[in-house]
Design a protein around this motif. Structure first.
Motif, PDB file in Angstrom:
ATOM      1  N   GLU A 239      73.490 -15.451  54.176  1.00  0.00           N
ATOM      2  CA  GLU A 239      74.007 -16.453  55.102  1.00  0.00           C
ATOM      3  C   GLU A 239      73.080 -17.645  55.220  1.00  0.00           C
ATOM      4  O   GLU A 239      73.501 -18.732  55.533  1.00  0.00           O
ATOM      5  CB  GLU A 239      74.229 -15.818  56.468  1.00  0.00           C
ATOM      6  CG  GLU A 239      75.339 -14.777  56.440  1.00  0.00           C
ATOM      7  CD  GLU A 239      75.591 -14.174  57.797  1.00  0.00           C
ATOM      8  OE1 GLU A 239      74.974 -14.633  58.773  1.00  0.00           O
ATOM      9  OE2 GLU A 239      76.387 -13.243  57.874  1.00  0.00           O
ATOM     10  N   HIS A 240      71.813 -17.433  54.997  1.00  0.00           N
ATOM     11  CA  HIS A 240      70.863 -18.535  55.082  1.00  0.00           C
ATOM     12  C   HIS A 240      69.823 -18.362  53.981  1.00  0.00           C
ATOM     13  O   HIS A 240      69.555 -17.273  53.532  1.00  0.00           O
ATOM     14  CB  HIS A 240      70.188 -18.588  56.450  1.00  0.00           C
ATOM     15  CG  HIS A 240      69.503 -17.302  56.822  1.00  0.00           C
ATOM     16  ND1 HIS A 240      68.282 -16.938  56.330  1.00  0.00           N
ATOM     17  CD2 HIS A 240      69.893 -16.288  57.611  1.00  0.00           C
ATOM     18  CE1 HIS A 240      67.937 -15.762  56.813  1.00  0.00           C
ATOM     19  NE2 HIS A 240      68.905 -15.339  57.583  1.00  0.00           N
ATOM     20  N   ARG A 241      69.271 -19.475  53.591  1.00  0.00           N
ATOM     21  CA  ARG A 241      68.262 -19.442  52.539  1.00  0.00           C
ATOM     22  C   ARG A 241      66.910 -19.128  53.164  1.00  0.00           C
ATOM     23  O   ARG A 241      66.599 -19.568  54.263  1.00  0.00           O
ATOM     24  CB  ARG A 241      68.189 -20.773  51.819  1.00  0.00           C
ATOM     25  CG  ARG A 241      69.528 -21.167  51.223  1.00  0.00           C
ATOM     26  CD  ARG A 241      69.415 -22.439  50.458  1.00  0.00           C
ATOM     27  NE  ARG A 241      69.777 -22.087  49.092  1.00  0.00           N
ATOM     28  CZ  ARG A 241      69.209 -22.550  48.027  1.00  0.00           C
ATOM     29  NH1 ARG A 241      68.236 -23.405  48.119  1.00  0.00           N
ATOM     30  NH2 ARG A 241      69.609 -22.178  46.844  1.00  0.00           N
ATOM     31  N   ALA A 242      66.116 -18.372  52.442  1.00  0.00           N
ATOM     32  CA  ALA A 242      64.770 -18.071  52.910  1.00  0.00           C
ATOM     33  C   ALA A 242      63.928 -19.342  52.826  1.00  0.00           C
ATOM     34  O   ALA A 242      64.019 -20.104  51.872  1.00  0.00           O
ATOM     35  CB  ALA A 242      64.164 -16.974  52.056  1.00  0.00           C
ATOM     36  N   ARG A 243      63.133 -19.571  53.853  1.00  0.00           N
ATOM     37  CA  ARG A 243      62.275 -20.746  53.878  1.00  0.00           C
ATOM     38  C   ARG A 243      60.822 -20.301  53.769  1.00  0.00           C
ATOM     39  O   ARG A 243      60.416 -19.325  54.393  1.00  0.00           O
ATOM     40  CB  ARG A 243      62.451 -21.542  55.162  1.00  0.00           C
ATOM     41  CG  ARG A 243      63.825 -22.143  55.277  1.00  0.00           C
ATOM     42  CD  ARG A 243      63.938 -23.051  56.458  1.00  0.00           C
ATOM     43  NE  ARG A 243      63.532 -22.352  57.675  1.00  0.00           N
ATOM     44  CZ  ARG A 243      63.527 -22.885  58.876  1.00  0.00           C
ATOM     45  NH1 ARG A 243      63.904 -24.134  59.047  1.00  0.00           N
ATOM     46  NH2 ARG A 243      63.153 -22.204  59.927  1.00  0.00           N
ATOM     47  N   ILE A 244      60.053 -21.027  53.016  1.00  0.00           N
ATOM     48  CA  ILE A 244      58.633 -20.765  52.910  1.00  0.00           C
ATOM     49  C   ILE A 244      57.929 -21.810  53.777  1.00  0.00           C
ATOM     50  O   ILE A 244      58.128 -23.005  53.632  1.00  0.00           O
ATOM     51  CB  ILE A 244      58.156 -20.876  51.448  1.00  0.00           C
ATOM     52  CG1 ILE A 244      58.860 -19.824  50.601  1.00  0.00           C
ATOM     53  CG2 ILE A 244      56.638 -20.739  51.383  1.00  0.00           C
ATOM     54  CD1 ILE A 244      58.540 -19.907  49.127  1.00  0.00           C
TER      55      ILE A 244
END
Length: 62
Positions: free
Chosen positions: A51-56
């Motif tokens: 559902e959402h992109r992983a953020r670094i």
């Protein structure tokens, strides 16, 4: 085996819950031995869409 059955039933329930009233629901997901075998060989593909992109996040250096 029980966890596989649970996962398939849960996915079908989520699809039915998201189907608007009056619209024909899609066919239920059935067990696919080829997919199961490829999963056991290391070709895992999640059944859940992301559902959402992983953020670094890079923290500042002290």
């Amino acid at each position: 085996m029980i966890s596989l059955i649970y996962a398939l039933l849960k996915k079908d329930w989520e699809v039915l819950a998201a189907t608007p009233p009056g619209k024909e629901p899609p066919e239920p997901t059935i067990y696919d031995p080829v997919l199961h075998h490829s999963h056991r060989e290391g070709g895992y593909r999640s059944q859940k869409p992301r559902e959402h992109r992983a953020r670094i996040i890079q923290l500042p250096q002290p």
